[in-house]
Design a protein around this motif. Structure first.
Motif, short mmCIF file in Angstrom:
data_model
loop_
_atom_site.label_atom_id
_atom_site.label_comp_id
_atom_site.label_asym_id
_atom_site.label_seq_id
_atom_site.Cartn_x
_atom_site.Cartn_y
_atom_site.Cartn_z
N VAL A 1 4.86 -13.57 14.92
CA VAL A 1 4.52 -12.36 14.42
C VAL A 1 4.05 -12.41 12.96
O VAL A 1 3.22 -11.70 12.73
CB VAL A 1 5.50 -11.17 14.74
CG1 VAL A 1 5.55 -9.94 13.83
CG2 VAL A 1 5.81 -11.01 16.29
N ASN A 2 4.93 -13.28 12.07
CA ASN A 2 4.50 -13.26 10.77
C ASN A 2 2.93 -14.04 10.71
O ASN A 2 2.32 -13.77 9.79
CB ASN A 2 5.73 -14.43 10.13
CG ASN A 2 6.88 -13.57 9.89
OD1 ASN A 2 6.89 -12.36 10.12
ND2 ASN A 2 7.85 -14.33 9.86
N LEU A 3 3.05 -15.07 11.58
CA LEU A 3 1.55 -15.75 11.70
C LEU A 3 0.40 -14.85 11.94
O LEU A 3 -0.61 -14.84 11.40
CB LEU A 3 1.62 -17.25 12.72
CG LEU A 3 0.08 -17.75 12.66
CD1 LEU A 3 -0.22 -18.40 11.48
CD2 LEU A 3 0.47 -18.83 13.79
N LEU A 4 0.68 -14.04 12.95
CA LEU A 4 -0.35 -12.98 13.36
C LEU A 4 -0.65 -11.95 12.28
O LEU A 4 -1.76 -11.56 11.85
CB LEU A 4 0.17 -12.42 14.57
CG LEU A 4 -0.83 -11.37 15.36
CD1 LEU A 4 -2.09 -12.05 15.88
CD2 LEU A 4 -0.23 -10.71 16.36
N ASN A 5 0.41 -11.50 11.37
CA ASN A 5 0.22 -10.57 10.59
C ASN A 5 -0.71 -11.32 9.26
O ASN A 5 -1.42 -10.43 8.57
CB ASN A 5 1.56 -9.92 9.72
CG ASN A 5 2.20 -9.17 11.03
OD1 ASN A 5 1.59 -8.53 11.94
ND2 ASN A 5 3.49 -9.07 10.95
N LEU B 1 -2.71 -13.76 9.86
CA LEU B 1 -4.28 -13.97 10.21
C LEU B 1 -5.09 -12.62 10.17
O LEU B 1 -6.05 -12.75 9.82
CB LEU B 1 -4.37 -14.47 11.42
CG LEU B 1 -3.54 -15.84 11.79
CD1 LEU B 1 -3.59 -16.33 13.16
CD2 LEU B 1 -4.50 -16.93 11.09
N LYS B 2 -4.33 -11.59 10.25
CA LYS B 2 -5.02 -10.32 10.49
C LYS B 2 -5.42 -9.90 9.18
O LYS B 2 -6.25 -8.84 8.95
CB LYS B 2 -4.14 -9.21 10.91
CG LYS B 2 -3.95 -9.37 12.37
CD LYS B 2 -3.10 -8.22 12.95
CE LYS B 2 -3.11 -8.36 14.56
NZ LYS B 2 -2.06 -7.41 15.17
N LYS B 3 -4.87 -10.44 7.92
CA LYS B 3 -5.36 -10.01 6.42
C LYS B 3 -6.67 -10.66 6.18
O LYS B 3 -7.32 -10.15 5.41
CB LYS B 3 -4.31 -10.66 5.47
CG LYS B 3 -2.98 -10.12 5.62
CD LYS B 3 -2.17 -10.71 4.88
CE LYS B 3 -0.63 -10.38 4.35
NZ LYS B 3 0.11 -11.03 3.69
N PHE B 4 -7.31 -11.72 7.39
CA PHE B 4 -8.67 -12.10 6.95
C PHE B 4 -9.85 -11.72 7.85
O PHE B 4 -9.39 -11.36 9.12
CB PHE B 4 -8.40 -13.73 6.77
CG PHE B 4 -7.55 -14.15 5.78
CD1 PHE B 4 -8.18 -14.79 4.47
CD2 PHE B 4 -6.11 -14.57 6.18
CE1 PHE B 4 -7.26 -14.89 3.58
CE2 PHE B 4 -5.33 -14.70 5.00
CZ PHE B 4 -5.89 -15.22 3.80
N LYS B 5 -11.03 -11.51 7.37
CA LYS B 5 -12.01 -11.31 8.29
C LYS B 5 -13.17 -12.26 8.20
O LYS B 5 -13.14 -13.21 7.42
CB LYS B 5 -12.66 -9.79 7.81
CG LYS B 5 -11.76 -8.73 7.84
CD LYS B 5 -12.55 -7.40 7.59
CE LYS B 5 -11.65 -6.28 7.69
NZ LYS B 5 -12.39 -5.10 7.27
N ASP C 1 -6.30 -21.33 3.39
CA ASP C 1 -5.81 -22.72 3.56
C ASP C 1 -4.42 -22.89 3.09
O ASP C 1 -3.63 -23.39 3.90
CB ASP C 1 -6.67 -23.84 3.13
CG ASP C 1 -6.32 -25.12 3.48
OD1 ASP C 1 -5.74 -25.38 4.39
OD2 ASP C 1 -6.63 -25.85 2.32
N ASP C 2 -4.11 -22.48 1.88
CA ASP C 2 -2.91 -22.68 1.39
C ASP C 2 -1.78 -21.80 2.11
O ASP C 2 -0.48 -22.49 2.15
CB ASP C 2 -2.96 -22.00 -0.16
CG ASP C 2 -4.05 -22.72 -1.06
OD1 ASP C 2 -4.18 -24.13 -0.86
OD2 ASP C 2 -4.20 -22.06 -2.11
N GLY C 3 -2.12 -20.66 2.50
CA GLY C 3 -1.14 -19.96 3.33
C GLY C 3 -0.44 -20.70 4.53
O GLY C 3 0.70 -20.82 4.92
N PRO D 1 2.09 -12.60 21.92
CA PRO D 1 1.82 -13.00 20.66
C PRO D 1 0.81 -14.14 20.45
O PRO D 1 -0.17 -14.19 19.76
CB PRO D 1 3.21 -13.17 19.67
CG PRO D 1 4.24 -12.51 20.46
CD PRO D 1 3.70 -12.56 21.79
N LEU D 2 1.04 -15.08 21.38
CA LEU D 2 0.18 -16.25 21.40
C LEU D 2 -1.26 -15.63 21.76
O LEU D 2 -2.23 -16.30 21.37
CB LEU D 2 0.68 -17.31 22.40
CG LEU D 2 -0.28 -18.58 22.82
CD1 LEU D 2 -0.52 -19.25 21.50
CD2 LEU D 2 0.48 -19.40 23.97
N ALA D 3 -1.43 -15.05 22.69
CA ALA D 3 -2.75 -14.56 23.02
C ALA D 3 -3.58 -13.73 21.78
O ALA D 3 -4.75 -14.26 21.63
CB ALA D 3 -2.79 -13.78 24.40
#
Length: 303
Positions: free
Chosen positions: A38-42, A44-48, A60-62, A209-211
């Protein structure tokens, strides 16, 4: 109360405790994996996709600092192909930027992201999944094991020497046979319950979450085939073609400019020197002519 009475039996207690421990292990591990995903998904959703090229260092740093995904992200990053721009000039000799390929834009990957961010990497490798898989089999196997142990124990204490001993033997035999049957029932029932609970937890806590994570990577990075190898060749070819075209267009002007500079550097001083000498000769000739004319007039009057 009967249930707790039966649990006092060592065989039933072992089966029940093993069941509780296995369920607790799955709940703990799946919840921990769910929190990480869930943390990883949140994140990833910050970027477009449109701004990833400009924010890739932040991206990359994150991911590199996230211990849950840092290793596999390093491998995936090596497959990325960045948008290649070459500096060219148009017919008006204005500097322009042109993509090396019209097919490639943004950041692409030469390998499907699901090859790296899959079920095995993000879920099953984070826990002892083989143990989880064999737990129903172990529970089922405990049933016959303790069943036959109780049957063997019951027949080992058979005594038909007296009527009282016979009655006690029959009572013990029935009691042990009941416990033996309950061992199989408990083991098989708990095996089925564990199998259903584990599948529900796995699908809800991990698969969903994986999907979503895989979908985010698909949205951020387009997949390309062998274009990674061709991109540099295409870039080099465009640069060479542009350089050759510019050289052919500027060659006449450069030649004329070089010729003008050579003439200006060599011929002009030489011609200036000739003109200067001609002026001196002209002045000397004029002086000589004037003096000769004066002498002629003097001779005329003297004669």
């Amino acid at each position: 109360m009967e249930f707790f009475k039966y649990l006092c039996n060592p065989a039933l207690s072992i089966i029940f405790l093993f069941f509780i421990g296995s369920v607790g292990y799955c709940v703990y591990k799946y919840q921990k994996i769910n929190n990480q995903m869930v943390n990883l998904l949140n994140y990833l959703k910050k970027f477009k996709k449109s701004d990833l090229s400009f924010r890739f260092k932040e991206f990359d740093d994150g991911l590199s600092s996230n211990p849950y995904i840092s290793n596999i992200w390093t491998e995936f990053r090596n497959t990325l192909v960045f948008d290649e721009n070459v500096v060219l000039s148009n017919e008006k000799e204005d500097v322009v930027f042109e993509n090396a390929s019209q097919v490639v834009s943004g950041i692409q990957t030469t390998v499907d992201s699901a090859y790296f961010f899959n079920e095995e990497v993000l879920i099953t490798s984070k826990l002892n999944y083989k143990f989880v898989q064999v737990t129903p089999t172990l529970l089922t196997g405990m049933g016959p094991l303790f069943t036959f142990m109780h049957i063997a124990f019951a027949f080992a204490h058979v005594d038909f020497t007296t009527n009282e001993a016979t009655m006690l033997t029959i009572a013990n035999l029935i009691s042990n046979m009941q416990i033996a049957a309950l061992c199989s029932v408990f083991a098989v029932g708990e095996s089925l319950i564990f199998l259903m609970l584990e599948r529900l937890l796995y699908n809800y806590k991990c698969k969903h979450p994986l999907a979503e994570i895989q979908d985010c990577f698909y949205k951020l990075f387009d997949s390309v085939t062998s274009e990674k190898f061709l991109i540099e060749l295409l870039k080099t070819t465009k640069i060479q073609n542009n350089s050759l075209t510019n050289a052919m267009k500027t060659m006449p002007g450069n030649f004329q400019e070089a010729l003008d500079k050579s003439l200006a550097a060599v011929m002009v001083p030489y011609l200036d020197n000739i003109l200067f000498n001609l002026d001196r000769i002209k002045e000397n000739s004029a002086k000589n002519y004037t003096q000769h004319a004066i002498d002629s007039v003097d001779d005329l009057f003297q004669g």
